[in-house]
Design a protein around this motif. Structure first.
Motif, PDB file in Angstrom:
ATOM      1  N   GLY A 163      49.807  48.158  39.243  1.00 36.93           N
ATOM      2  CA  GLY A 163      50.123  48.954  38.073  1.00 36.93           C
ATOM      3  C   GLY A 163      49.962  48.244  36.751  1.00 36.93           C
ATOM      4  N   ALA A 164      49.437  47.026  36.757  1.00 32.06           N
ATOM      5  CA  ALA A 164      49.302  46.269  35.511  1.00 32.06           C
ATOM      6  C   ALA A 164      48.227  46.890  34.619  1.00 32.06           C
ATOM      7  N   ARG A 165      48.399  46.710  33.327  1.00 31.23           N
ATOM      8  CA  ARG A 165      47.419  47.128  32.335  1.00 31.23           C
ATOM      9  C   ARG A 165      47.032  45.890  31.537  1.00 31.23           C
ATOM     10  N   VAL A 166      45.745  45.499  31.616  1.00 33.45           N
ATOM     11  CA  VAL A 166      45.274  44.250  31.021  1.00 33.45           C
ATOM     12  C   VAL A 166      44.056  44.545  30.164  1.00 33.45           C
ATOM     13  N   ALA A 167      44.003  43.927  28.998  1.00 31.69           N
ATOM     14  CA  ALA A 167      42.850  44.045  28.102  1.00 31.69           C
ATOM     15  C   ALA A 167      42.157  42.696  27.996  1.00 31.69           C
ATOM     16  N   VAL A 168      40.831  42.686  28.124  1.00 30.28           N
ATOM     17  CA  VAL A 168      40.020  41.481  27.934  1.00 30.28           C
ATOM     18  C   VAL A 168      39.207  41.708  26.667  1.00 30.28           C
ATOM     19  N   VAL A 169      39.432  40.893  25.656  1.00 32.43           N
ATOM     20  CA  VAL A 169      38.792  41.093  24.363  1.00 32.43           C
ATOM     21  C   VAL A 169      37.920  39.896  24.027  1.00 32.43           C
ATOM     22  N   GLY A 170      36.970  40.116  23.124  1.00 31.44           N
ATOM     23  CA  GLY A 170      36.095  39.049  22.686  1.00 31.44           C
ATOM     24  C   GLY A 170      34.764  39.601  22.245  1.00 31.44           C
ATOM     25  N   ALA A 171      34.014  38.785  21.542  1.00 32.11           N
ATOM     26  CA  ALA A 171      32.703  39.195  21.055  1.00 32.11           C
ATOM     27  C   ALA A 171      31.717  39.282  22.198  1.00 32.11           C
ATOM     28  N   SER A 172      30.575  39.894  21.942  1.00 28.34           N
ATOM     29  CA  SER A 172      29.537  40.023  22.968  1.00 28.34           C
ATOM     30  C   SER A 172      29.065  38.649  23.412  1.00 28.34           C
ATOM     31  N   GLY A 173      28.907  38.494  24.726  1.00 35.07           N
ATOM     32  CA  GLY A 173      28.351  37.268  25.264  1.00 35.07           C
ATOM     33  C   GLY A 173      29.341  36.182  25.583  1.00 35.07           C
ATOM     34  N   VAL A 174      30.641  36.413  25.391  1.00 38.53           N
ATOM     35  CA  VAL A 174      31.614  35.342  25.634  1.00 38.53           C
ATOM     36  C   VAL A 174      32.049  35.273  27.091  1.00 38.53           C
ATOM     37  N   GLY A 175      31.604  36.222  27.941  1.00 39.81           N
ATOM     38  CA  GLY A 175      31.916  36.130  29.357  1.00 39.81           C
ATOM     39  C   GLY A 175      32.832  37.204  29.885  1.00 39.81           C
ATOM     40  N   LYS A 176      33.054  38.262  29.123  1.00 35.34           N
ATOM     41  CA  LYS A 176      33.990  39.305  29.557  1.00 35.34           C
ATOM     42  C   LYS A 176      33.476  40.018  30.812  1.00 35.34           C
ATOM     43  N   THR A 177      32.229  40.489  30.762  1.00 34.56           N
ATOM     44  CA  THR A 177      31.658  41.198  31.901  1.00 34.56           C
ATOM     45  C   THR A 177      31.544  40.284  33.115  1.00 34.56           C
ATOM     46  N   THR A 178      31.154  39.037  32.879  1.00 35.71           N
ATOM     47  CA  THR A 178      31.033  38.081  33.975  1.00 35.71           C
ATOM     48  C   THR A 178      32.376  37.859  34.656  1.00 35.71           C
ATOM     49  N   LEU A 179      33.436  37.790  33.866  1.00 38.39           N
ATOM     50  CA  LEU A 179      34.773  37.631  34.435  1.00 38.39           C
ATOM     51  C   LEU A 179      35.127  38.819  35.333  1.00 38.39           C
ATOM     52  N   LEU A 180      34.857  40.048  34.858  1.00 37.87           N
ATOM     53  CA  LEU A 180      35.159  41.219  35.669  1.00 37.87           C
ATOM     54  C   LEU A 180      34.348  41.236  36.960  1.00 37.87           C
ATOM     55  N   MET A 181      33.056  40.908  36.883  1.00 38.08           N
ATOM     56  CA  MET A 181      32.218  40.908  38.074  1.00 38.08           C
ATOM     57  C   MET A 181      32.684  39.865  39.082  1.00 38.08           C
ATOM     58  N   THR A 182      33.174  38.747  38.595  1.00 33.41           N
ATOM     59  CA  THR A 182      33.700  37.708  39.491  1.00 33.41           C
ATOM     60  C   THR A 182      34.982  38.181  40.156  1.00 33.41           C
ATOM     61  N   LEU A 183      35.873  38.816  39.377  1.00 29.46           N
ATOM     62  CA  LEU A 183      37.113  39.339  39.959  1.00 29.46           C
ATOM     63  C   LEU A 183      36.825  40.417  40.995  1.00 29.46           C
ATOM     64  N   ALA A 184      35.735  41.173  40.815  1.00 33.50           N
ATOM     65  CA  ALA A 184      35.378  42.232  41.759  1.00 33.50           C
ATOM     66  C   ALA A 184      34.642  41.707  42.988  1.00 33.50           C
ATOM     67  N   GLY A 185      34.354  40.404  43.018  1.00 31.60           N
ATOM     68  CA  GLY A 185      33.639  39.839  44.150  1.00 31.60           C
ATOM     69  C   GLY A 185      32.148  40.030  44.090  1.00 31.60           C
ATOM     70  N   LEU A 186      31.622  40.478  42.946  1.00 32.89           N
ATOM     71  CA  LEU A 186      30.185  40.679  42.799  1.00 32.89           C
ATOM     72  C   LEU A 186      29.456  39.399  42.438  1.00 32.89           C
ATOM     73  N   LEU A 187      30.156  38.442  41.880  1.00 34.18           N
ATOM     74  CA  LEU A 187      29.615  37.119  41.575  1.00 34.18           C
ATOM     75  C   LEU A 187      30.493  36.068  42.224  1.00 34.18           C
ATOM     76  N   GLU A 188      29.863  35.028  42.730  1.00 33.46           N
ATOM     77  CA  GLU A 188      30.622  33.917  43.292  1.00 33.46           C
ATOM     78  C   GLU A 188      31.278  33.130  42.155  1.00 33.46           C
ATOM     79  N   PRO A 189      32.541  32.758  42.310  1.00 28.63           N
ATOM     80  CA  PRO A 189      33.155  31.895  41.290  1.00 28.63           C
ATOM     81  C   PRO A 189      32.428  30.565  41.209  1.00 28.63           C
ATOM     82  N   VAL A 190      32.245  30.074  40.002  1.00 29.29           N
ATOM     83  CA  VAL A 190      31.681  28.737  39.840  1.00 29.29           C
ATOM     84  C   VAL A 190      32.674  27.707  40.370  1.00 29.29           C
ATOM     85  N   GLU A 191      33.938  27.918  40.054  1.00 27.82           N
ATOM     86  CA  GLU A 191      35.020  27.090  40.581  1.00 27.82           C
ATOM     87  C   GLU A 191      36.249  27.974  40.721  1.00 27.82           C
TER      88      GLU A 191
END
Length: 586
Positions: A365-393
């Motif tokens: 039930g959490a509500r979380v906002a990820v903010v930042g300018a374009s290219g700072v890694g927001k989409t990449t973070l979401l894809m990693t959390l979804a298991g679509l990208l392997e974590p670098v570490e």
């Protein structure tokens, strides 16, 4: 044999033997009619020269007419059956591949450029399916007709049959081998160039405005043009082999006819009196039948080329399926809960900058906002959390289990990433929502569309949710598209929604209102028990998320566990360029 990529790819087509046998039978009947027509017509011409009573020719006359008609009829039936088999096979293969990609390992597609993925699921599958029409049926028909033609010639002259068999071997074996080598050279030489062209063409079509603003449009178009030129040059280099293969069949036909003519003249005897034991009718058949016999084998060089291209395409299709099939490995478990936790998580694309370590807890039930300018890694973070990208570490757990130990299909049923550039299909509005949940009813679709602010627009549609979005994305405005994609996310059965820029292209006031409702558990837009993570450029000051993750500043502060209290901020910086491989600050 069963490890051959082409055999495995043909298995995806699920070709029914009965349909294939029907196509071959119709093909044999069609070209068999042509062979019989040549023989009967030759006999009729020679016999008519002797001016017998007209009744002696009546059966042959009727047979010529019947064979001429049946040839066209059986040709139509053969094309109908073979194309039906190929088209059904292509649809079945694509369905099987899509099911495998949907339930399999996400890494099979997330690390692949869109143009490459489109090539493998589109052109490559079509190339494999075309083998039925262009190779399997023609080869089977050619074998049957060649045996029949040689047998017919042997009944007249054994030596003429041997010459015809040799000529058919030249046209049906040597020429296809040369054509296959030329096709392999052209395909292997142009494969990478054609894939590069597809990548750059798709990027130009999808991101022309952004590329123009960034000053890279000319560069991408130039790269596409260069790839096209390289592909054409590879085809030109292989043209010599094609030319030799193409010349083999006319040469074989000429040699066969000339040999049959010489043998026939020798057997017929000097003066044309038939002293050698051969009748004029037999001589005519001996000369004209080889012409019809080559009609079947003339298709074999093209069939060999089709087989070669299909084998290369099948290798790419099978590699895609095998990559997605990793998820079927034993030991994977189902996700039993949707509490997502990340520890010392660093995300990023290969050969690009990565985010600093992040600790994150996404409770129910959490509500979380990820903010930042374009290219700072927001989409990449979401894809990693979804298991679509392997974590670098670092490590991600879902319900206390490591993401690596959970079946990817089970992960996506719990955690779903909705991209900002997700596709709208050229079908009804209702079916575009059913992409996320197939059991969605009409009333549910109308309710969710109204909840995201599309009520007035929906009321203006004559067919309502049954309205076809002709052209997909082109049928709606940018803001309407974002609201439809958000509605698709809301109707999905996932427990954790990772939303990438859901309010982009909306005006500031409406976008801010929609963000407030997404980040407020009590708004009713998303049920309270589901977890929502929203990526956005601008967060309204009066919004009520449980946590804000900022990726703008140069230094990172530790993230605190989610609570209803103070917001926490995490920062990072990433540089990448979407899909194309160019370096650019986004």
């Amino acid at each position: 044999m069963f490890d051959d990529p082409l055999v495995r790819a043909l298995g995806l087509l699920e070709v029914r033997p009965r349909r294939l046998a029907l196509a071959v039978a119709a093909g044999v009947a069609s070209l068999g009619s042509a062979l019989a027509l040549a023989g009967v017509a030759a006999w009729l011409i020679a016999r008519a020269w002797q001016m017998p009573p007209i009744l002696d020719l009546s059966v042959a006359v009727v047979a010529v007419r019947a064979l001429g008609i049946s040839r066209g009829v059986f040709r139509y039936l053969e094309r109908l059956a073979s194309h039906d088999t190929a088209f059904r096979g292509a649809v079945g293969a694509r369905s099987a591949i899509y099911r495998q990609l949907a339930a399999g390992e996400p890494a099979a597609v997330t690390g692949m450029r869109r143009g490459m993925l489109l090539t493998r699921t589109g052109d490559d599958v079509e190339t494999v399916a075309a083998v039925v029409v262009r190779a399997v049926v023609p080869i089977a028909v050619a074998v049957v007709l060649s045996v029949a033609a040689v047998g017919l010639m042997a009944s007249i002259s054994g030596l003429a049959a041997v010459i015809l068999a040799g000529a058919l071997a030249l046209s049906g074996i040597v020429a296809p081998v040369l054509a296959s080598r030329a096709a392999r050279s052209a395909e292997e030489g142009s494969m990478a160039s054609a894939a590069d062209y597809a990548v750059h063409a798709v990027t130009t079509l999808d991101h022309a405005a952004e590329l123009r603003v960034a000053g890279h449009l000319g560069e991408v178009v130039g790269a596409a043009r260069s790839a096209s030129v390289r592909a054409a040059a590879a085809a030109d280099r292989a043209a010599r082999g094609n030319a030799v293969a193409a010349a083999a069949t006319p040469f074989a036909i000429g040699a066969s006819v000339l040999g049959a003519l010489l043998i026939g003249v020798a057997l017929y005897g000097p003066g044309g009196g038939g002293q050698g034991g051969m009748t004029p009718m037999a001589l005519a058949v001996l000369v004209l039948v080889p012409l019809a016999a080559f009609e079947a084998v003339a298709l074999l060089p093209a069939a060999a080329q089709a087989l070669t291209r299909a084998r290369i395409a099948a290798r790419r299709v099978v590699s895609l399926v095998d990559g997605a099939g990793v998820a079927a490995a034993p030991g994977r478990q189902d996700a039993t809960d949707w509490v997502v936790r990340a520890r010392r998580l660093r995300s990023g694309w290969p050969d690009s900058a990565v985010t600093p370590p992040i600790d994150l807890d996404l409770a129910r039930g959490a509500r979380v906002a990820v903010v930042g300018a374009s290219g700072v890694g927001k989409t990449t973070l979401l894809m990693t959390l979804a298991g679509l990208l392997e974590p670098v570490e670092g490590r991600i757990t879902l319900g206390g289990k490591d993401l690596h130990d959970i079946d990817p299909g089970s992960v996506r049923r719990r955690v779903t990433f909705f991209a900002e550039d997700a596709h709208l299909f050229d079908t009804t509005l209702l079916e575009n929502l059913r992409v996320a949940r197939g059991s969605l009813t009409t009333s549910e679709a109308e309710d969710v569309l109204r909840s995201v602010g599309l009520g007035e627009w929906l009321d203006g549609l004559v067919d309502g949710v049954d309205t076809v979005l002709v052209g997909g994305d082109r049928a709606v405005s940018g803001g309407q598209r974002r609201r439809i994609l958000l509605a698709r996310a809301i109707v999905s059965p996932a427990d954790v929604l990772l939303l990438d820029e859901p309010t982009e292209h909306l005006d500031a006031r409406e976008g801010a209102e929609l963000l407030r409702r997404l980040l407020d558990r009590g708004s009713g837009l998303v049920v309270r028990r589901r977890t929502v993570v929203v990526v956005t450029h601008q967060l309204p000051n009066d919004s009520r998320p449980d946590q804000v993750i900022s990726l703008d500043s140069a230094q990172r502060e530790n993230a605190l566990p989610i609570a209803a209290g103070p917001r926490t901020f995490v920062s990072t910086r990433e540089r990448r360029w979407s899909e194309v491989g160019y370096t650019k600050d986004m």
